[in-house]
Write an enzyme that holds these catalytic residues in place. Structure first.
Site, PDB file in Angstrom:
ATOM      1  N   SER A  40       0.895  -1.414  -0.070  1.00 26.65           N
ATOM      2  CA  SER A  40       0.286   0.188  -0.172  1.00 26.65           C
ATOM      3  C   SER A  40       1.046   1.439  -0.089  1.00 26.65           C
ATOM      4  O   SER A  40       1.900   1.176   0.807  1.00 26.65           O
ATOM      5  CB  SER A  40      -0.734   0.309   0.669  1.00 26.65           C
ATOM      6  OG  SER A  40      -1.627  -0.847   1.302  1.00 26.65           O
ATOM      7  N   HIS A  54      -6.825  -0.229   6.563  1.00 24.91           N
ATOM      8  CA  HIS A  54      -6.774  -1.778   6.451  1.00 24.91           C
ATOM      9  C   HIS A  54      -6.616  -2.043   8.056  1.00 24.91           C
ATOM     10  O   HIS A  54      -7.260  -2.752   7.990  1.00 24.91           O
ATOM     11  CB  HIS A  54      -5.776  -1.262   6.046  1.00 24.91           C
ATOM     12  CG  HIS A  54      -5.402  -1.131   4.852  1.00 24.91           C
ATOM     13  ND1 HIS A  54      -5.786  -2.250   3.758  1.00 24.91           N
ATOM     14  CD2 HIS A  54      -4.846  -1.086   3.609  1.00 24.91           C
ATOM     15  CE1 HIS A  54      -6.487  -1.639   2.532  1.00 24.91           C
ATOM     16  NE2 HIS A  54      -5.370  -0.702   2.878  1.00 24.91           N
TER      17      HIS A  54
END
Lengths: 419, 419, 419, 419
Positions: free
Chosen positions: B297, B347
């Site tokens: 990410s 997340h």
């Protein structure tokens, strides 16, 4: 796996609720779980809770189900104080925050519970069955009426016409769907698979059902259609075994001779109106020679009304029966001025008109009992249904053909009343 | 037509809004039509009205759209007086009727408008585009914020996870879907069809998207996955052209290296959480040797935060960069105590943990600019996500691996702060 | 129309032979048309001829069909002179031209007729039905045997395993396919749709069929499978109504208890071998706990052989019956040394072995009559079928388990013979 | 898994040849394996042999492939002695046995080899690729010509029109199919995916391909169609980028502007005739206003013929070019009397006629070079193609419109010849 299989296995992906066999939940804890689910911040734990609630619910007996309904009705009820205070705040300053707070307060948390349960794959069908239980067990309980209205509000949104899928049902349809057609046929019972085949396989017979993508194995409502030349005079002629089928292209008339709702849990969510009109439009596009779209409908309230009104009924003369039925359809009113006959209310409300009345048209026991064997054809003129519907909604006036009007005028009851 | 074609042509039946080319509607009349639609008794005339409104809307320019939004916001607003009086009635006697009346009054009629528009086949996509317009044009207008909340409330119900369909996207997918994947990729741009093929066709690459049955041509969100041995150190390694693909069976790690939302009109309706977890679960079932599910990410807020906090950043040493990034992810907070980094919030909120920080992992211009080339892997441990999610929701504490913790502790900022 | 519908409507496009109702063809002209078709230069006029021939054929009665068969057998027969002269030319100079001429001469033009008829969509099924007529009407006629061998030669090529498609048949299969399963079941008759559902719907029951893409509505052969723990001792136990189904995952054994050919016109074109092995391989892949793949097969020749050999049969003792059946299976030979029992020939030829013999395993009238109620399980050990098959093809030796061998040795017949 | 996925995963079940990585086969053993396969009694061991042969073949280089072809050509050749003796036997007594023996002897065992290889799922495509190799490597070798004729004989049977599936190709088709359309377009090259979209996506553009069910990922032949008003005068007008699409309903003409064969291994197996006629018939059914079905075809032999015949060509005047092209099409003959132009031979052989000649109709380099920029429209009149085809087959006379005839008569060549 191929593209097609990939796509399809997910279009109608099967969704199973795995019963949480490890533990048996008592109904108290089910209510607690429901409160946890509504209160939980995130989706992750929510799915686990939803699964436990729905699996636990399936294991309850009727008493426990009723108790569960009552508990969540109370524990997740509207908070009138919060409604008032958030409304005050919104009125004093209309902002995004004050509006969001009002919206949240004005909706009972029961609705959020059902939405969160519905996140679980397969849950939609389970919630429809839950409402069927509620309607069966709840009776006229005022509290539970609120719970039912909550579910009905959500279902009206979820089963919106725009989400439904129209599928033809025919002899090439999957057997597990067809056995449901046999089970759900509510108007003219289907006796056997042979009987079913007679209604589906011939070229001059059609059947269509609405499905919801989240309940792919469950028809919601279906209609059976006979393609004919002219309007048949009786349902026994339509269903006659051993009759010879006609090429569909030769037909000029589509007769909607049976419409059945399949899901008790979707009571009061109306599909029939859309179904008839869409099927009529689709058939008209496929078979350009089809000019007339009519029903062959029962008159379920006739005998009851005659009895109630102490009118006499002359079983000997079918002319008289037809006149009487015509009079009833045009003039018998329920409280509020709508037609007394429930089927008439449905079709007239859809924008159809009373087109023809048939004597000796349903000579089954049920047909004789409820209407002396008479039936009625409502006409769906696709060009006029919108206008008819508006007129009926405004004036409650029953639109009928000249022929039916004449029958009604000639009926003994009308004549007697005139005198 | 065959069974299959029958079924399928209706599963994903195309739904067209025919533009009512015969007549051009001014925005005033569009608002009038909207009021008519909400007020109309029946569905028949409603569909015609809905078609006129949606077709008319498509022809409006931005100013006229904004004017239309304002008009319906006002004309179909909440009636606080009605809310209060129906609430009073319900409190004095809780019956089915009083509850129904309250429900009706407490919901702004705008919501009923959108539900009725949605009865039209194909309308769901049109309403999603309408909300995209509203978000683009409405700005921070308080009144329009209410309209947006109404749509968002409906969309949260309609795009409920239980209604979504997960589909693999691969090199056998239809081109009109694939061109949307190219267009919507928001993280690591897809340059060409060849580039796309590199991401979809190799055995060690996967892509999945959520679809809604009423918008079958429009992915809602998609995730791109690389199957690897070990966690790759950079996104350039993942996307390297000319690399040799590996048999999927040989992989031990699934790397979610890109997640893109596709529909501006579905802003704030969250799908990503469900998508990652379902894809992880599906891959785990298909490929039993997959043991690790991580993201690769971006750290979009890092440079911004360093600047804002006046910290220095030593571009020369990648060790330092890694330490700094680790410190940032664990300790940089937004107002309210949640992580400063938006991707971290997403997340961690899903129940993932900070697993590894990579230096020189995105050496594109964008990557260097936003985070000095650092990236982060969040770990989805399927056994623990629910518990992690609960902990994070309660405590806002950032869960990280020992290695990341050590990097954070070793960062110059942490050392300086300690002193 | 959507991608999916597009694809599918053509994958299994329905192919209709429109009967040429305008004209009734006599059988003479049908033969003329056939000669025209074989002689015609191009495809265009050929399709019209093919349509007329096939439509005309459908209208013939049996006598006319037989006459048609005889006429084309003669008029499109082999020309031995042409075979010899083209062969001479090819031998004197092997060129492309001489070889092509020989190939053309060495094949009777009847085969070209059938290939040209088959160009018509839907013709494959019509030709299969035509061969069924031929087998039924042709008897032992030597001339017609040639016509039959021509069709068989073509069918062996067209129905090559590589062209067949294996489909699961289950309770979600189309009704028009399922009614054929009921009709074609040749081993243990299916009494009703309820009976059929018992064989298809439970989780521990499976059914698979081979289809040809050009005959999508017609199963070619199907096998019914029971998933069990251990090998069941009788077919009545397998088919017991009211039994409780078991989760498929719990099974360790797959029992092939019925295999039925569906198309009389495909006699001598063998599919059963491939079907069993592919189904076994597919089930093994889906359900890793399945370890044993056996049949539960009739012993159709037992009683006949006992009578023929004047052996006695002791109905009283099931032990004796089992011994006798084992002896028969291992030692009774037809002319040429192959097993006397036709079912044994089939399974041993496939590479299976005689695994177990069951007394009182088929107590139906038919079962008692043909084999005194005994049945046999042939074992398909996927690792060994190829080797077993080779051995059997070479040595004709019947491979059996030690247990069956022991039963055979203990049989009264064996004991008597030993003495 | 659902019904649909069940059905579909098997309709187009993917068939993989697993390369037998464990062992490398030399070409000698491959030939031995082939002989074993033809000689083996049963199917079981045959599949293993077939897999080894096809996987081994894939690993051969060109020299080894050629050697393999030669070996099997010889080792599995026709046995003329056996042909003669079985023919004698059959003539002396025509029985089932003598006929079967003759059939077996008269067919070279190479054909049986290919049939047995084809039993393996996925083998059909492999055999088509094998013939492409053979055509590429075999040249004019007389022995290998026999091998090619064997394959061609089998393919003519397997790729019989009755087994082919017509599929529309459009912008919703799978990308892996579309990239093959780009690769195989042989007439007017497709430059990019954007170019492809221009040919597939607009409402007035269509594309159709034939597929074989055993090669679902491989188009066999495809045709591109423009729907227009009137016949367009140039292919550049048809393909113009940026042109505005027209609603398909408004078209009166379907222009077949490109037809491409895709499989080198299917050379001489003709599909184009069927494809054009079926597409024309399908379009006529869908769009009743389509009245004219024409091609826009290159004239590939024109320049070559002019050079060969030492005719001059006046590039300045397009009128002259049109006249010259018309003359060429009507009067230039190849040996044997058929038209000199190969494309003319194809379309006239299909029953089309020369409808119009266009000057400056293909101004690409290729178009100018081969035909001075002229193109031709062949007209497919569905009512007349069968009769035209017969006439052309019998008389070889070129049918043309009066306009084209007039152009031909006015050409300088014709005028010169007349003098």
């Amino acid at each position: 796996m191929t593209l097609l299989a990939d796509l399809l296995s997910t279009v109608f992906e099967r969704r199973y609720l795995r019963p949480s066999s490890r533990r048996r939940l008592d109904d108290r804890s089910l209510d607690d779980l429901a409160n946890d689910l509504v209160g939980s911040a995130g989706e992750t734990s929510g799915l686990k809770l939803a699964e436990d609630i729905l699996a636990g619910y399936e294991e309850l007996d009727d008493d426990a189900k009723l108790a569960f309904f009552k508990k969540i009705t109370r524990s997740l009820d509207l908070n009138p104080g919060a409604v008032r205070s958030t409304l005050d705040a919104y009125e004093s300053q209309a902002t995004k925050a004050t509006y969001r707070n009002f919206l949240a307060a004005a909706e009972p948390r029961r609705q959020e519970l059902f939405r969160r349960l519905n996140r679980l794959p397969g849950a939609t069908g389970a919630l429809v069955r839950m409402r069927a239980d509620l309607l069966r067990l709840g009776g006229r309980d005022n509290e539970l009426a609120a719970l039912d209205l909550d579910l009905r509000h959500l279902f009206a949104s979820w089963f919106n016409r725009g989400f439904l899928v129209l599928r033809p049902i025919n002899w090439e349809s999957p057997a597990h769907i067809l056995e449901k057609i046999i089970a759900y046929e509510a108007v003219h019972a289907i006796d056997s698979w042979d009987d079913l085949k007679q209604r589906l396989a011939p070229d001059d017979r059609r059947c269509f059902a609405f499905f919801h993508p989240s309940m792919p194995d469950e028809p919601l409502i279906f209609v059976e259609v006979a393609l004919t030349r002219g309007i048949p005079g009786s349902v026994q002629a339509v269903l006659e075994s051993g009759r010879e089928a006609m090429p569909a292209e030769d037909a000029d008339t589509a007769v909607f001779y049976s419409i059945s709702n399949c899901q008790a849990g979707l009571a009061s969510i109306s599909f029939g109106n859309s179904l008839i009109k869409q099927v009529a439009a689709d058939l008209a596009a496929q078979l350009p020679d089809l000019k007339t779209f009519v029903t062959l409908s029962p008159i379920p309230g006739l005998t009851k009304w005659l009895t109630q009104e102490s009118h006499e009924w002359d079983h000997a003369a079918s002319d008289d029966m037809r006149n009487t039925a015509a009079h009833y359809l045009l003039n018998a009113k329920a409280k509020g001025g709508l037609p007394f006959d429930p089927v008439a209310r449905f079709h007239l409300g859809n924008g159809a008109m009373v087109h023809a009345v048939h004597a000796n048209a349903d000579v089954s026991d049920k047909g004789c009992q409820q209407s002396g064997g008479t039936m009625v054809s409502y006409l769906y003129d696709l060009e006029k249904v919108a206008q008819n519907h508006e007129n009926f909604a405004t004036t409650q006036k029953v639109l009928a053909s000249a022929a039916v009007q004449a029958h009604a005028d000639a009926s003994a009851i009308a004549v007697a009343q005139e005198r």
